[in-house]
Each structure stands twice: as C-alpha cells, then as structure tokens.
Scaffold this motif. Structure first.
Motif, PDB file in Angstrom:
ATOM      1  N   LEU A 188      24.736 -11.142 -11.400  1.00 44.60           N
ATOM      2  CA  LEU A 188      24.387 -12.165 -10.345  1.00 44.60           C
ATOM      3  C   LEU A 188      24.264 -11.379  -8.873  1.00 44.60           C
ATOM      4  O   LEU A 188      24.955 -10.754  -8.297  1.00 44.60           O
ATOM      5  CB  LEU A 188      25.506 -13.244 -10.028  1.00 44.60           C
ATOM      6  N   ILE A 189      22.952 -11.173  -8.843  1.00 41.48           N
ATOM      7  CA  ILE A 189      22.529 -10.355  -7.601  1.00 41.48           C
ATOM      8  C   ILE A 189      21.804 -11.426  -6.414  1.00 41.48           C
ATOM      9  O   ILE A 189      20.972 -12.261  -6.665  1.00 41.48           O
ATOM     10  CB  ILE A 189      21.480  -9.253  -7.982  1.00 41.48           C
ATOM     11  N   ARG A 190      22.051 -11.146  -5.068  1.00 41.09           N
ATOM     12  CA  ARG A 190      21.495 -12.295  -4.325  1.00 41.09           C
ATOM     13  C   ARG A 190      20.091 -11.826  -3.910  1.00 41.09           C
ATOM     14  O   ARG A 190      19.814 -10.868  -3.273  1.00 41.09           O
ATOM     15  CB  ARG A 190      22.440 -12.174  -2.947  1.00 41.09           C
ATOM     16  N   ARG A 213      32.060 -12.677  -5.612  1.00 41.00           N
ATOM     17  CA  ARG A 213      30.775 -12.567  -4.970  1.00 41.00           C
ATOM     18  C   ARG A 213      29.633 -12.453  -5.753  1.00 41.00           C
ATOM     19  O   ARG A 213      29.832 -11.440  -6.793  1.00 41.00           O
ATOM     20  CB  ARG A 213      31.265 -11.872  -3.664  1.00 41.00           C
ATOM     21  N   ALA A 214      28.397 -12.700  -5.275  1.00 40.41           N
ATOM     22  CA  ALA A 214      27.361 -12.058  -5.686  1.00 40.41           C
ATOM     23  C   ALA A 214      27.167 -10.413  -5.188  1.00 40.41           C
ATOM     24  O   ALA A 214      27.673 -10.163  -4.137  1.00 40.41           O
ATOM     25  CB  ALA A 214      26.240 -13.087  -5.479  1.00 40.41           C
ATOM     26  N   GLY A 215      26.415 -10.199  -5.938  1.00 37.96           N
ATOM     27  CA  GLY A 215      26.055  -8.539  -5.759  1.00 37.96           C
ATOM     28  C   GLY A 215      24.699  -8.512  -4.742  1.00 37.96           C
ATOM     29  O   GLY A 215      24.099  -9.438  -4.551  1.00 37.96           O
ATOM     30  N   GLU A 216      24.547  -7.548  -4.169  1.00 41.11           N
ATOM     31  CA  GLU A 216      23.307  -7.186  -3.310  1.00 41.11           C
ATOM     32  C   GLU A 216      22.192  -6.321  -3.993  1.00 41.11           C
ATOM     33  O   GLU A 216      22.852  -5.453  -4.346  1.00 41.11           O
ATOM     34  CB  GLU A 216      23.753  -6.462  -1.794  1.00 41.11           C
ATOM     35  N   PRO A 217      21.060  -6.437  -3.771  1.00 37.68           N
ATOM     36  CA  PRO A 217      20.257  -5.774  -4.271  1.00 37.68           C
ATOM     37  C   PRO A 217      20.213  -4.212  -3.718  1.00 37.68           C
ATOM     38  O   PRO A 217      20.097  -3.449  -4.783  1.00 37.68           O
ATOM     39  CB  PRO A 217      18.674  -6.274  -3.455  1.00 37.68           C
ATOM     40  N   ALA A 218      20.951  -3.738  -2.837  1.00 39.71           N
ATOM     41  CA  ALA A 218      21.005  -2.503  -2.367  1.00 39.71           C
ATOM     42  C   ALA A 218      22.298  -1.780  -3.386  1.00 39.71           C
ATOM     43  O   ALA A 218      21.927  -0.775  -3.807  1.00 39.71           O
ATOM     44  CB  ALA A 218      21.479  -2.148  -0.978  1.00 39.71           C
TER      45      ALA A 218
END
Length: 248
Positions: A188-190, A213-218
């Motif tokens: 799950l990436i934001r 938490r969700a992950g970030e694209p970076a």
C-alpha cells in the motif's frame, strides 16, 4: 559522487506517480534519465521537471506492448546519453472487475501492458547491454498482489505474479552477460490512485500493515535505486517487498 554517476536509465510509465519518483531518485544519484510513457505530453513535462532539478532527462512516447517502440526507446537512450545501464519496467494499468464480470479484453489489456511490456523492456535492454559489454541492471515493478492476489483483480494479480517469474527466468539467462534482473513488490503506497479509495477500504488495508502506515513513492524508488546500483552487485533474481511487513 552518486550511486549511479555516469549511467543511463530508461524508465517506463514514468510520467507520474511511482514511476516519476523512481526517475527522480535515480537522477538524484547521478543517472541520466529517459522517460517512456504513452502520454507523450505528460512525459515531456516530467522530463522538463527533472531537467529543471538538475537531472539530464529526455522523453519519448512509448507503448510498451509494441516491441518496436520499446526498441526505439532503448536506441533513443543511446543516441541522447549513451548505452542503457539501468532499465526499470514500471508501466501499468488497471481494469478492475470480478472474475464473473471481467471482459476478456480487459484481462488481456492488463496482462499485455504489465507483463508483455516488461518482457519487451527486459529483452531489448538486455540485448543492448550485451552489445555494449558493460552489463547492467533491470528492475521490474511487481506488486504484493502478485504474491497474495486481490479481490476484483484477477488480471492485475496474474500479471504482477508474472513479474516475479519473468525476472527470475531472465536472471538465469543473463547472468553470464553481467546483467542482473530483479523485482520490487510494493504494498500500500500513498499515491493519488490509492488515496481515492473509500475510507473504509483504506482503513482495512492499513490494519493489515505491521508498521501501521502506508508507504511513500520515494520508499519504492529507494529499493529500485539499491537494486540498480553496485550496492546490489551480487543480487539477481530477487524479489524485494516494500510493504511495511504486510503479508509476511
């Protein structure tokens, strides 16, 4: 000194979202970047943003399901910057529906873009890497859906599972040429797409993640950077999950 100084990277589906973030992170570590995307205008805008931030970048319209267009993109990299050293197969689409309701054309379209597209990218990048004799790194963007399957995504889940088998088989064929092939499986990436989900669906997915938490694209891009760089010089045929521990 950047981890990718002097290297040239081709990234598909990089006009926006995770693909663009991958391009930005690789460029920040010294790579010269070619963005390929079916949205030619968005790809050009993305390349301009990268150039404005100090990354040499160019773009080219590319339908990854068309082998000739993929070959042209690899050749464009050689003409613009030099031989391709990093290939990231990130292009993808969704056409969600339950198995009962999904149209055959929607199944084929998703598999074609994700899986055939990555096969085209792997094949043509590997051939260029063989020819210039310097080896290289190919990274396929799979998904945790390829490990566990998602309801309403038989097409997407099947394609993403293929993006585990493809790099493993390719890695065996290409190792002697110094070409490494690996995969990244985001969870799950934001992104704009995931944040458009109904709150109840978002909360249900979030509850499955041990890190909470969700992950970030970076964070996906950093995993790609690792596999693309010499830090991963003895890693091939591997699958790196970027999921916060979801579905361990």
């Amino acid at each position: 000194m950047g981890l990718l100084d002097g290297r040239n990277a081709v990234i598909t589906g990089a006009a926006r979202g995770i693909g663009y973030e991958i391009a930005a992170v690789l460029g920040g570590e010294g790579a010269r970047v070619v963005i390929g995307d079916v949205d030619e205008d968005a790809a050009a805008e993305a390349a301009a943003r990268l150039t404005g931030n100090g990354t040499p970048a160019t773009s080219l319209h590319c339908d990854v399901t068309d082998g000739d267009q993929v070959a042209a993109r690899v050749a464009h990299c050689a003409d613009a910057f030099g031989p391709v050293g990093v290939m990231v197969n990130s292009a993808g689409i969704t056409r969600d529906a339950t198995l009962r309701k999904m149209a055959l054309d929607d199944f084929r379209a998703v598999v074609d873009v994700h899986l055939t597209g990555a096969w085209n990218g792997t094949r043509h990048a590997a051939e260029a890497m063989r020819e210039h004799g310097r080896g290289g790194s190919i990274v396929n963007i799979s998904s945790i859906a390829g490990k566990v399957g998602n309801f309403g995504q038989t097409n997407y889940s099947a394609a993403k599972a293929g993006l585990v088998g493809l790099p493993k088989a390719s890695a065996k064929e290409l190792a002697k040429a110094g070409v490494r092939v690996n995969a990244v499986q985001p969870g799950l990436i934001r992104t704009a797409m995931t944040e458009a989900m109904p709150q109840a669906a978002w909360d249900a997915k979030l509850a499955e993640i041990p890190m909470g938490r969700a992950g970030e694209p970076a964070e996906v891009a950093q995993a790609v950077l690792f596999l693309a760089s010499d830090l991963a010089s003895y890693i091939t045929g591997a699958v790196v999950e970027v999921t916060g521990g979801r579905y361990m």
